[in-house]
Design a protein around this motif. Sequence first.
Motif, PDB file in Angstrom:
ATOM      1  N   VAL A   1     -14.123 -45.450 -36.042  1.00  0.00           N
ATOM      2  CA  VAL A   1     -14.533 -45.378 -34.631  1.00  0.00           C
ATOM      3  C   VAL A   1     -15.360 -46.616 -34.306  1.00  0.00           C
ATOM      4  CG1 VAL A   1     -15.787 -44.057 -32.882  1.00  0.00           C
ATOM      5  CG2 VAL A   1     -14.581 -42.857 -34.732  1.00  0.00           C
ATOM      6  N   GLN A   2     -15.077 -47.226 -33.151  1.00  0.00           N
ATOM      7  CA  GLN A   2     -15.801 -48.415 -32.719  1.00  0.00           C
ATOM      8  C   GLN A   2     -16.249 -48.248 -31.271  1.00  0.00           C
ATOM      9  OE1 GLN A   2     -13.633 -52.078 -33.410  1.00  0.00           O
ATOM     10  NE2 GLN A   2     -12.841 -51.369 -35.382  1.00  0.00           N
ATOM     11  N   PHE A   3     -17.402 -48.837 -30.964  1.00  0.00           N
ATOM     12  CA  PHE A   3     -17.862 -48.930 -29.584  1.00  0.00           C
ATOM     13  C   PHE A   3     -17.723 -50.376 -29.153  1.00  0.00           C
ATOM     14  CE2 PHE A   3     -21.202 -49.720 -26.399  1.00  0.00           C
ATOM     15  CZ  PHE A   3     -20.784 -48.825 -25.432  1.00  0.00           C
ATOM     16  N   LYS A   4     -17.169 -50.606 -27.942  1.00  0.00           N
ATOM     17  CA  LYS A   4     -16.874 -51.961 -27.499  1.00  0.00           C
ATOM     18  C   LYS A   4     -17.502 -52.256 -26.138  1.00  0.00           C
ATOM     19  CE  LYS A   4     -12.611 -52.483 -30.135  1.00  0.00           C
ATOM     20  NZ  LYS A   4     -11.232 -53.019 -30.135  1.00  0.00           N
TER      21      LYS A   4
ATOM     22  N   LEU B   1     -14.910 -46.452 -26.029  1.00  0.00           N
ATOM     23  CA  LEU B   1     -14.971 -45.862 -27.358  1.00  0.00           C
ATOM     24  C   LEU B   1     -13.574 -45.942 -27.956  1.00  0.00           C
ATOM     25  CD1 LEU B   1     -16.917 -44.417 -29.334  1.00  0.00           C
ATOM     26  CD2 LEU B   1     -16.017 -42.253 -28.434  1.00  0.00           C
ATOM     27  N   ASP B   2     -13.458 -46.611 -29.098  1.00  0.00           N
ATOM     28  CA  ASP B   2     -12.180 -46.939 -29.709  1.00  0.00           C
ATOM     29  C   ASP B   2     -11.972 -46.107 -30.966  1.00  0.00           C
ATOM     30  OD1 ASP B   2     -10.508 -48.428 -31.732  1.00  0.00           O
ATOM     31  OD2 ASP B   2     -10.198 -49.750 -30.015  1.00  0.00           O
TER      32      ASP B   2
ATOM     33  N   SER C   1     -17.624 -55.607 -30.680  1.00  0.00           N
ATOM     34  CA  SER C   1     -17.299 -54.270 -31.182  1.00  0.00           C
ATOM     35  C   SER C   1     -18.223 -53.908 -32.327  1.00  0.00           C
ATOM     36  CB  SER C   1     -15.839 -54.197 -31.639  1.00  0.00           C
ATOM     37  OG  SER C   1     -15.627 -55.011 -32.766  1.00  0.00           O
TER      38      SER C   1
ATOM     39  N   ARG D   1     -18.631 -50.996 -35.294  1.00  0.00           N
ATOM     40  CA  ARG D   1     -17.947 -49.914 -36.016  1.00  0.00           C
ATOM     41  C   ARG D   1     -18.993 -48.957 -36.597  1.00  0.00           C
ATOM     42  NH1 ARG D   1     -13.730 -51.655 -40.520  1.00  0.00           N
ATOM     43  NH2 ARG D   1     -12.615 -52.229 -38.600  1.00  0.00           N
ATOM     44  N   PHE D   2     -18.796 -47.666 -36.311  1.00  0.00           N
ATOM     45  CA  PHE D   2     -19.715 -46.661 -36.841  1.00  0.00           C
ATOM     46  C   PHE D   2     -19.465 -46.412 -38.323  1.00  0.00           C
ATOM     47  CE2 PHE D   2     -19.292 -45.770 -32.321  1.00  0.00           C
ATOM     48  CZ  PHE D   2     -20.602 -45.653 -31.930  1.00  0.00           C
TER      49      PHE D   2
ATOM     50  N   PHE E   1     -16.489 -51.287 -21.012  1.00  0.00           N
ATOM     51  CA  PHE E   1     -16.926 -50.724 -22.287  1.00  0.00           C
ATOM     52  C   PHE E   1     -15.973 -49.595 -22.646  1.00  0.00           C
ATOM     53  CE2 PHE E   1     -19.115 -48.307 -19.012  1.00  0.00           C
ATOM     54  CZ  PHE E   1     -18.937 -46.994 -19.417  1.00  0.00           C
TER      55      PHE E   1
ATOM     56  N   GLU F   1      -8.346 -46.626 -27.144  1.00  0.00           N
ATOM     57  CA  GLU F   1      -9.681 -46.803 -26.580  1.00  0.00           C
ATOM     58  C   GLU F   1      -9.756 -46.171 -25.201  1.00  0.00           C
ATOM     59  OE1 GLU F   1     -12.314 -50.315 -24.522  1.00  0.00           O
ATOM     60  OE2 GLU F   1     -11.105 -50.868 -26.269  1.00  0.00           O
TER      61      GLU F   1
ATOM     62  N   GLY G   1     -12.318 -45.958 -21.955  1.00  0.00           N
ATOM     63  CA  GLY G   1     -13.524 -46.596 -21.441  1.00  0.00           C
ATOM     64  C   GLY G   1     -13.520 -46.729 -19.932  1.00  0.00           C
TER      65      GLY G   1
END
Length: 246
Positions: free
Chosen positions: A35-38, A61-62, A243, A245-246, A59, A75, A77
């Motif tokens: 999971v990534q936030f962009k 959430l991927d 980006s 990444r969690f 923005f 994604e 957003g």
Amino acid sequence: MIHSRFALKRLGQAMALAVLGASAAMAQSQPGFDVQFKLRTGLELESNQDHLKSRTLGFGLDLGYDPGFGRFSLEVGFQYKPGDEYASNVATFPVVTGMPAPSPAFSGDLRRNSLEGVAVRLSFEQPFQASQWSWRAGVQLGGAKFRQEYLGDIGDVGWANYEDTYNGTPTKSVLAVSPFVGASYRFDSTSAVEFNLVGVSYTAINYVHVAGQGIDAYGHSITALDYLTQAKRMQPHVEVGYSFRF
């Protein structure tokens, strides 16, 4: 639109070159879900005829999955493209037959446009062999709610025959398809910077007031003959994003 067709052609050529160039350079990847936030911002490459600012903000959430040869992602957003306030040329407004044209000295029509909306991006990303760089390609769906605010008070010289007042905020939402191609550089296992070329698609609207329609029994200006025009656009933008990444 001619510009739209040219922009789509350029994006298609760039996407094809990226895919062909990377086909011989597959890298070892880490299979599995992530999971990534962009966060991203963009700059329009061509002049905009819809009074929108050149920049975009977005923005998302991927959610991604790597089967071992590249990363597929979904994604969800939001995209926003603001606009500047501008004044319409009232002298060009259509007029009821027999009525004089609006006088700029006795008229004013102010407007502001914007583009926004929830956007979904589908993409595929593949790293180059023995490199921190990756290429990507995909499409953005949505993010294309066009909104126009307008406020007008127009009349002929001295308001001798009419004075029209009107205001409104019409919108136009479409499931726009915006293709993109790009590259990313990964700093470490959690962060990367992205560069994309995107053809931002939307349908622009413009409110047209027909001057001199008169007033109703309550003293309000009649606008029954007014209408909206529509125009499909595809405007090329360069994006820079980050980006995490969690």
